[in-house]
Design a protein around this motif. Structure first.
Motif, PDB file in Angstrom:
ATOM      1  N   ASP A  73      -8.002   9.916   0.440  1.00 46.98           N
ATOM      2  CA  ASP A  73      -7.718   8.507  -0.116  1.00 46.98           C
ATOM      3  C   ASP A  73      -6.172   8.648  -0.411  1.00 46.98           C
ATOM      4  O   ASP A  73      -5.722   9.567  -1.221  1.00 46.98           O
ATOM      5  N   HIS A  93       0.870  -1.119  -0.011  1.00 47.45           N
ATOM      6  CA  HIS A  93      -0.112  -0.124  -0.106  1.00 47.45           C
ATOM      7  C   HIS A  93       0.849   1.285  -0.089  1.00 47.45           C
ATOM      8  O   HIS A  93       2.163   1.148  -0.027  1.00 47.45           O
ATOM      9  N   ALA A  94       0.177   2.228   0.070  1.00 53.86           N
ATOM     10  CA  ALA A  94       0.898   3.680   0.106  1.00 53.86           C
ATOM     11  C   ALA A  94       2.023   3.582   1.241  1.00 53.86           C
ATOM     12  O   ALA A  94       1.808   3.090   2.234  1.00 53.86           O
ATOM     13  N   THR A 144      -4.764   1.013  -1.814  1.00 56.82           N
ATOM     14  CA  THR A 144      -5.186   2.495  -1.406  1.00 56.82           C
ATOM     15  C   THR A 144      -5.562   2.647   0.095  1.00 56.82           C
ATOM     16  O   THR A 144      -6.301   1.765   0.679  1.00 56.82           O
ATOM     17  N   THR A 165      -7.278   4.977   3.081  1.00 57.93           N
ATOM     18  CA  THR A 165      -8.129   6.153   3.228  1.00 57.93           C
ATOM     19  C   THR A 165      -8.230   6.357   4.750  1.00 57.93           C
ATOM     20  O   THR A 165      -8.233   5.526   5.634  1.00 57.93           O
ATOM     21  N   HIS A 168     -10.564  -3.795  -1.829  1.00 61.01           N
ATOM     22  CA  HIS A 168      -9.633  -4.426  -2.774  1.00 61.01           C
ATOM     23  C   HIS A 168      -9.859  -5.747  -2.812  1.00 61.01           C
ATOM     24  O   HIS A 168     -10.917  -6.431  -2.292  1.00 61.01           O
ATOM     25  N   ALA A 214      -3.136   6.864  -2.433  1.00 61.05           N
ATOM     26  CA  ALA A 214      -3.156   5.895  -3.513  1.00 61.05           C
ATOM     27  C   ALA A 214      -1.285   5.531  -3.443  1.00 61.05           C
ATOM     28  O   ALA A 214      -0.693   6.669  -3.280  1.00 61.05           O
TER      29      ALA A 214
END
Length: 336
Positions: free
Chosen positions: A299, A137-138, A311, A313, A262, A301
């Motif tokens: 969000d 993820h990010a 992503t 949130t 996801h 990303a």
């Protein structure tokens, strides 16, 4: 003793009687440094467990220290308010070169180092799993910067971090809050968090063992409550959100950080995920059901073109109740 800024004559005399003994004064000096268990104190002072327990009981009854059970262990720390200030001031006036107190500090540092080494070993053992998940993820830095931006620069009084893990949020927000409490169900993770907080000298935050579905904290006692990458592990996220909301003061904010929806099913098997992310509509329904007002959604990303990247949130909701001048409970006090 209460959370007032001063002590009554009777409370002052009780405090003086309690510390008027060598072992209890040595215990107070140690507790001014950090939380301790009976096992810790026994090893440092070289006295029997029943004797140490009795002295801690007397200090607790005098209101100078607080007792926090955690599973089969019990942690002790200096009390808050006037009683704690009295204890810390008294300890600060002891000659630091006194051989007895100096030896206690040396043994205390040895025990702290051993615990830090043990926590580091546990972290290293788990690090490969966590790093694999992080890589999906990010970046942590992007998420943390977004988190700080969402909360804003204004300081607040009290912070509750649910599923605190390694205590990272306690460290990240340490210049924003006056006091903080991190709660986690894992004793091993709490050991990691304690080691991390000790490493950076963060003494206005505590960590406790607890159940996110049944928080052992007073209601309406925290200005900000965070649930960071926890909900996707839970069978009943809505119940956890309701319990978190119970801890919010009027006007308080609930910060939720988790994955956007996801389809990486392997996370269920290899990382014990129960939920594959949460959509904006779903979180909005949960927040509205709790009579909270959604204020911000962001969000984050991942900065990559690769597939199968998640992503993250951030949702920030506020309790719309009006803040009053009514007294509120000590947020770090455990409730029966």
């Amino acid at each position: 003793m209460t959370g007032r800024e001063t002590l009554t004559v009777e409370e002052t005399l009780a405090a003086l009687r309690a510390v008027g003994e060598t072992t209890r004064l040595r215990l107070m000096a140690l507790l001014a440094e950090a939380e301790l268990t009976v096992k810790d104190a026994t090893a440092i002072l070289g006295q029997s467990q029943p004797r140490i327990s009795r002295h801690l009981k007397l200090l607790t009854e005098a209101g100078l220290i607080l007792r926090f059970p955690e599973g089969s262990w019990v942690y002790y720390r200096i009390a808050d308010g006037a009683a704690g200030a009295f204890a810390r001031d008294l300890v600060s006036r002891i000659d630091s070169s006194d051989p007895v107190f100096a030896a206690d500090r040396e043994r205390f540092q040895a025990i702290r180092k051993a615990k830090a080494d043990e926590a580091a070993a546990y972290f290293a053992k788990k690090a490969s799993t966590w790093d694999t998940e992080r890589s999906l993820h990010a970046s942590d830095n992007d998420v943390e910067q977004a988190l700080l931006a969402v909360l804003g620069d204004k300081p607040f009084q009290s912070f509750l971090d649910l599923g605190t893990g390694t205590g990272r949020l306690l460290e990240l927000l340490s210049d924003r809050y006056a006091s903080a409490l991190g709660i986690d169900a894992s004793h091993d993770m709490l050991a990691v968090a304690r080691a991390n907080l000790a490493k950076v000298g963060l003494n206005h935050a505590q960590v406790r063992h607890g159940d996110i579905y049944a928080l052992n904290v007073p209601p309406r006692s925290f200005d900000v409550v965070a649930i960071h990458q926890v909900l996707h592990f839970l069978d009943d996220p809505a119940r956890a959100l309701a319990e978190a909301t119970r801890a919010l003061r009027p006007g308080g904010r609930l910060l939720i950080i988790d994955f956007a929806p996801h389809d990486l099913e392997f996370l269920r098997e290899t990382h014990a995920h129960r939920r594959l992310g949460f959509g904006h509509d779903q979180m909005q329904r949960w927040v509205e059901a709790l009579d909270l007002k959604m204020e911000k959604v962001a969000d984050i990303a991942p900065k990559t073109t690769q597939e199968n990247k998640l992503t993250v949130t951030l949702w920030l909701a506020r309790d719309p109740r009006i803040v009053t001048d009514l007294p509120v409970a000590d947020p770090t006090r455990e409730v029966a």
